[in-house]
Design a protein around this motif. Sequence first.
Motif, mmCIF file in Angstrom:
data_model
loop_
_atom_site.group_PDB
_atom_site.id
_atom_site.type_symbol
_atom_site.label_atom_id
_atom_site.label_comp_id
_atom_site.label_asym_id
_atom_site.label_seq_id
_atom_site.Cartn_x
_atom_site.Cartn_y
_atom_site.Cartn_z
ATOM 1 N N GLY A 190 27.380 12.927 94.833
ATOM 2 C CA GLY A 190 27.908 13.168 93.490
ATOM 3 C C GLY A 190 27.722 11.963 92.588
ATOM 4 O O GLY A 190 27.202 10.912 93.001
ATOM 5 N N CYS A 191 28.158 12.132 91.337
ATOM 6 C CA CYS A 191 28.050 11.021 90.387
ATOM 7 C C CYS A 191 29.072 9.946 90.728
ATOM 8 O O CYS A 191 28.894 8.784 90.383
ATOM 9 C CB CYS A 191 28.261 11.541 88.966
ATOM 10 S SG CYS A 191 27.784 10.357 87.724
ATOM 11 N N THR A 192 30.138 10.345 91.419
ATOM 12 C CA THR A 192 31.169 9.365 91.774
ATOM 13 C C THR A 192 30.558 8.245 92.614
ATOM 14 O O THR A 192 30.771 7.061 92.346
ATOM 15 C CB THR A 192 32.309 10.052 92.554
ATOM 16 O OG1 THR A 192 32.846 11.085 91.729
ATOM 17 C CG2 THR A 192 33.402 9.078 92.940
ATOM 18 N N LEU A 195 28.205 6.097 90.466
ATOM 19 C CA LEU A 195 28.919 5.122 89.634
ATOM 20 C C LEU A 195 29.438 3.952 90.483
ATOM 21 O O LEU A 195 29.370 2.793 90.074
ATOM 22 C CB LEU A 195 30.094 5.804 88.915
ATOM 23 C CG LEU A 195 29.715 6.787 87.794
ATOM 24 C CD1 LEU A 195 30.935 7.571 87.317
ATOM 25 C CD2 LEU A 195 29.088 6.031 86.616
ATOM 26 N N PHE A 216 36.803 8.989 81.430
ATOM 27 C CA PHE A 216 36.985 9.838 82.606
ATOM 28 C C PHE A 216 37.899 9.110 83.598
ATOM 29 O O PHE A 216 37.613 7.978 83.978
ATOM 30 C CB PHE A 216 35.602 10.112 83.205
ATOM 31 C CG PHE A 216 35.607 10.642 84.602
ATOM 32 C CD1 PHE A 216 36.391 11.737 84.949
ATOM 33 C CD2 PHE A 216 34.807 10.058 85.582
ATOM 34 C CE1 PHE A 216 36.385 12.230 86.250
ATOM 35 C CE2 PHE A 216 34.789 10.550 86.878
ATOM 36 C CZ PHE A 216 35.587 11.632 87.208
ATOM 37 N N VAL A 262 29.101 7.785 78.617
ATOM 38 C CA VAL A 262 28.695 9.176 78.880
ATOM 39 C C VAL A 262 28.114 9.679 77.555
ATOM 40 O O VAL A 262 28.843 10.152 76.692
ATOM 41 C CB VAL A 262 29.907 10.041 79.303
ATOM 42 C CG1 VAL A 262 29.467 11.458 79.671
ATOM 43 C CG2 VAL A 262 30.651 9.398 80.466
ATOM 44 N N ASN A 267 33.609 12.773 78.646
ATOM 45 C CA ASN A 267 34.850 13.290 79.232
ATOM 46 C C ASN A 267 35.950 12.292 78.933
ATOM 47 O O ASN A 267 35.834 11.144 79.369
ATOM 48 C CB ASN A 267 34.648 13.436 80.755
ATOM 49 C CG ASN A 267 35.856 14.028 81.439
ATOM 50 O OD1 ASN A 267 36.825 14.395 80.800
ATOM 51 N ND2 ASN A 267 35.793 14.126 82.768
ATOM 52 N N ASP A 295 26.153 7.499 82.398
ATOM 53 C CA ASP A 295 26.690 8.592 83.217
ATOM 54 C C ASP A 295 26.277 9.907 82.556
ATOM 55 O O ASP A 295 26.797 10.285 81.510
ATOM 56 C CB ASP A 295 28.221 8.433 83.282
ATOM 57 C CG ASP A 295 28.909 9.593 84.003
ATOM 58 O OD1 ASP A 295 28.293 10.660 84.176
ATOM 59 O OD2 ASP A 295 30.082 9.424 84.371
ATOM 60 N N THR A 297 26.549 13.179 83.491
ATOM 61 C CA THR A 297 27.091 14.288 84.286
ATOM 62 C C THR A 297 26.939 15.630 83.581
ATOM 63 O O THR A 297 26.890 16.671 84.239
ATOM 64 C CB THR A 297 28.585 13.983 84.581
ATOM 65 O OG1 THR A 297 28.625 12.840 85.427
ATOM 66 C CG2 THR A 297 29.284 15.123 85.278
ATOM 67 N N TYR A 298 26.882 15.609 82.236
ATOM 68 C CA TYR A 298 27.062 16.880 81.523
ATOM 69 C C TYR A 298 25.899 17.367 80.665
ATOM 70 O O TYR A 298 26.005 18.421 80.054
ATOM 71 C CB TYR A 298 28.293 16.764 80.601
ATOM 72 C CG TYR A 298 29.598 16.670 81.348
ATOM 73 C CD1 TYR A 298 30.164 17.799 81.924
ATOM 74 C CD2 TYR A 298 30.262 15.462 81.479
ATOM 75 C CE1 TYR A 298 31.366 17.720 82.612
ATOM 76 C CE2 TYR A 298 31.468 15.375 82.163
ATOM 77 C CZ TYR A 298 32.008 16.506 82.723
ATOM 78 O OH TYR A 298 33.183 16.434 83.415
ATOM 79 N N SER A 329 24.565 14.134 88.236
ATOM 80 C CA SER A 329 25.252 14.977 89.219
ATOM 81 C C SER A 329 24.847 16.439 89.060
ATOM 82 O O SER A 329 24.500 16.875 87.963
ATOM 83 C CB SER A 329 26.757 14.847 88.967
ATOM 84 O OG SER A 329 27.471 15.798 89.704
ATOM 85 N N HIS A 331 27.088 18.619 90.091
ATOM 86 C CA HIS A 331 28.418 19.202 90.267
ATOM 87 C C HIS A 331 28.795 20.201 89.176
ATOM 88 O O HIS A 331 29.222 21.306 89.466
ATOM 89 C CB HIS A 331 29.430 18.039 90.302
ATOM 90 C CG HIS A 331 30.852 18.453 90.463
ATOM 91 N ND1 HIS A 331 31.821 17.621 90.953
ATOM 92 C CD2 HIS A 331 31.490 19.606 90.182
ATOM 93 C CE1 HIS A 331 32.978 18.247 90.976
ATOM 94 N NE2 HIS A 331 32.807 19.444 90.501
ATOM 95 N N LYS A 332 28.589 19.808 87.913
ATOM 96 C CA LYS A 332 29.153 20.625 86.834
ATOM 97 C C LYS A 332 28.289 21.818 86.483
ATOM 98 O O LYS A 332 28.791 22.838 86.042
ATOM 99 C CB LYS A 332 29.347 19.783 85.567
ATOM 100 C CG LYS A 332 30.115 18.503 85.774
ATOM 101 C CD LYS A 332 31.559 18.767 86.121
ATOM 102 C CE LYS A 332 32.282 17.452 86.412
ATOM 103 N NZ LYS A 332 33.664 17.632 86.772
ATOM 104 N N ARG A 339 28.078 18.565 96.435
ATOM 105 C CA ARG A 339 28.398 17.138 96.271
ATOM 106 C C ARG A 339 27.121 16.291 96.151
ATOM 107 O O ARG A 339 26.989 15.260 96.814
ATOM 108 C CB ARG A 339 29.262 16.613 97.440
ATOM 109 C CG ARG A 339 30.675 17.091 97.500
ATOM 110 C CD ARG A 339 31.554 16.737 96.318
ATOM 111 N NE ARG A 339 31.558 15.341 95.910
ATOM 112 C CZ ARG A 339 31.634 14.949 94.645
ATOM 113 N NH1 ARG A 339 31.718 15.815 93.659
ATOM 114 N NH2 ARG A 339 31.650 13.684 94.329
HETATM 115 C C1 LIG Z 1 32.059 11.803 83.152
HETATM 116 C C2 LIG Z 1 32.109 12.088 84.619
HETATM 117 N N1 LIG Z 1 31.447 11.299 85.450
HETATM 118 C C3 LIG Z 1 31.454 11.509 86.777
HETATM 119 C C4 LIG Z 1 32.168 12.546 87.340
HETATM 120 C C5 LIG Z 1 32.167 12.740 88.825
HETATM 121 O O1 LIG Z 1 31.103 13.538 89.177
HETATM 122 P P1 LIG Z 1 30.898 14.097 90.668
HETATM 123 O O2 LIG Z 1 31.843 15.205 90.856
HETATM 124 O O3 LIG Z 1 29.476 14.495 90.690
HETATM 125 O O4 LIG Z 1 31.181 12.978 91.618
HETATM 126 C C6 LIG Z 1 32.878 13.403 86.504
HETATM 127 C C7 LIG Z 1 33.661 14.516 87.059
HETATM 128 O O5 LIG Z 1 34.522 15.086 86.439
HETATM 129 C C8 LIG Z 1 32.851 13.164 85.102
HETATM 130 O O6 LIG Z 1 33.516 13.951 84.249
#
Ligand SMILES: Cc1ncc(COP(=O)(O)O)c(C=O)c1O
Length: 491
Positions: A190-192, A195, A216, A262, A267, A295, A297-298, A329, A331-332, A339
Motif C-alpha cells: 500500500g501507499c502506507t 510513505l 491525512f 497529495v 485527504n 502521495d 493515492t487518489y 496505491s 487501494h482506493k 494492499r
Molecule cells: C492521502 C493518503 N495517503 C495514503 C493512504 C494510505 O494508502 P494505503 O491504504 O494504500 O496504504 C491514504 C489512505 O486513506 C490516503 O488517504
Amino acid sequence: MTASAPTGPLPKYHQLADHCRGAIQAGSLLPGQRMPSLRALMAQHMVSLTTAMQACRLLESEGWLEARPRSGYFVRQPSVGLLAPVNDPPMQRAPDAAQYVGIHAKVSQFLSLGRLQRFKTNLSVARCAPELYPAEALQQAALRSLRHHPDQLVRAAPPQGCLEFREVLAQRALGAGMRLSAGDIQVTNGCTEALNLALRAVANTGDTIAVESPAFYGLLQTLESLGLKALEIPTSPRTGISVDAVELALRTTPGIKAVVVVPYLQNPTGSIMPNAHKQALLRLCQQQDVALIEDDTYSALVDDAVLREEPLRAIKSWDDSGHVLYCASLHKHLAPGLRLGWISGGRWKARVEMLKFAASRGNERLAQMAAASFIGSAAYDRHLRRLRTTLVTQRAQTAQAVSRYFPEGTRLTVPRGGLSLWVELPQGLSATTLFHAALAEKLVIAPGTIFTNSSRFDSNLRVNCGWPFTPEIDHAFARLGQLVGTLAKTG
Ligand SMILES: Cc1ncc(COP(=O)(O)O)c(C=O)c1O
C-alpha cells in the motif's frame, strides 16, 4: 434546509418526478445519460403527455435534467456547491513547529472508538463499497495466474516486486507524464509502506517534515511512529498546499528534510494543486535540496470532466533531479484487499529498496500478478470510467443531503473527484462533540481534529461518499443534521 414533510397526495406529475429523481439518486440513471423519451414515460407509467412533460420540466427546474434541442432530456451533472465552500486558511501565516507527541494516541483513540461500536452507518472511511470494485475480474485473473504458475505460492517473491506488475505500472505512469522503467519501481504494501520508506530514506529521528494542514491522519501516525516532527503548512481546500508558506517555512525553520503533498484530491479537503503550483513547489525543493514526497493515492478518481480540461500530470513528471519520491496505491480505485502500492524513489531509489528488503522483503506474487493482468487490460480503463461516473453521482447525492439536512451556515467544498466531502459546521460548532453524539447513535464520522495536531479544524468533518446513496445513508445524514441543530441550540 430541513426536509419538509409531504402534505396530502401529490399530483401525478410530482409522483412521476419523484420516481425519476429517485432513479437518478440511486444511480440507475447516470449523469449525461438520455432520459426515457416522453412517449416511453407515458407508456411505462400510464400517464398523459402533459403529465410526462410537467414531470420533466419540474426535474429540469430542480437541476436534475437538461433539455437539449431536438435530442430530449438528459440527466445533468448534479448541481454541487449548494453550500458556500469551506474558507481558505490564512496562507502567509508563519507555521508553528509542532512535535507530534500524542497525535498517535489521539488518532488511535478516535479510530478505536469508531471500531468498538457496532455501528449502523460508517461515514468515516475513505474507500468505496466493495461492490464498486471488480471482484470477479480480479478473481479470474488470480485463478489464471495460479493455473499458469502453480508454484508461485511456494516460491520466494522478487524483493523489488514482480516484473510483470512493475511493467504495467510503468506503462500506466505515462498517463500522468512520468517516464519510468520497471526498474524505477519498488512494489510496497500500500501507499502506507511507500510513505514509510520515503520518510525513512530521507530523514532521521528528530528531523522535521513539512506536511499539509489538514493532513491525512495516517501520515501523522507514521511521523509519530518514526520519531519525526511535523510542520503544518496552510492548505487551501481548492488549490492545496500554500507554496508561499512552504517557502517561508524552508527559509525560517532549519532542518526540514522533506515536504509531503497529495497533489490530487488531497485527504481530507479534496483539493487539486494547479500545475503551476506543482512546478513552483518542485523548483523550491530542488533549490533548497529538500525531498518532495508526492502521495498520489487518489488521481485515478479525478472526474473525467477535469481530465478533459487538463490531463493528469504528476510532479514526478517534471523531476529532472531525482528530488521527488513518488508514492501510489491501488487501494482506493481498484482493490483495498490487495494492499498493493508502489514507490519510485528518485535519488533515494537504492536506499528505498534496501529499507523495503530490511522491513518486509518482497510482496507476495499472486496479488501482483492478478493486478498486473487486470491493469494491463482495457477492462481497467472501463472500470475506472464507471467508478468515476458513479462517484460523481454519489458525491452530488451526499452534498445534497448535507445541504438539505444541516443547519444554515454549514459550509461544504465539493471536490472534483474522489470519495470524500469536507464539511465545516456553522458557528464554530465542534465536530468532536458531534462525533461523540453520533457514536451514541451508532453513526461514525471523521472529525476534523484527527487531521491535525493543532486545535484547528474542530469545526470540520470528513464524510465518505464511496457507498451507494441508500435510504439508510440518507437517514444517517438527516439524523446528523438534527444532532448539529441540537448542538447549535445548546451551544
Ligand atoms: C492521502 C493518503 N495517503 C495514503 C493512504 C494510505 O494508502 P494505503 O491504504 O494504500 O496504504 C491514504 C489512505 O486513506 C490516503 O488517504
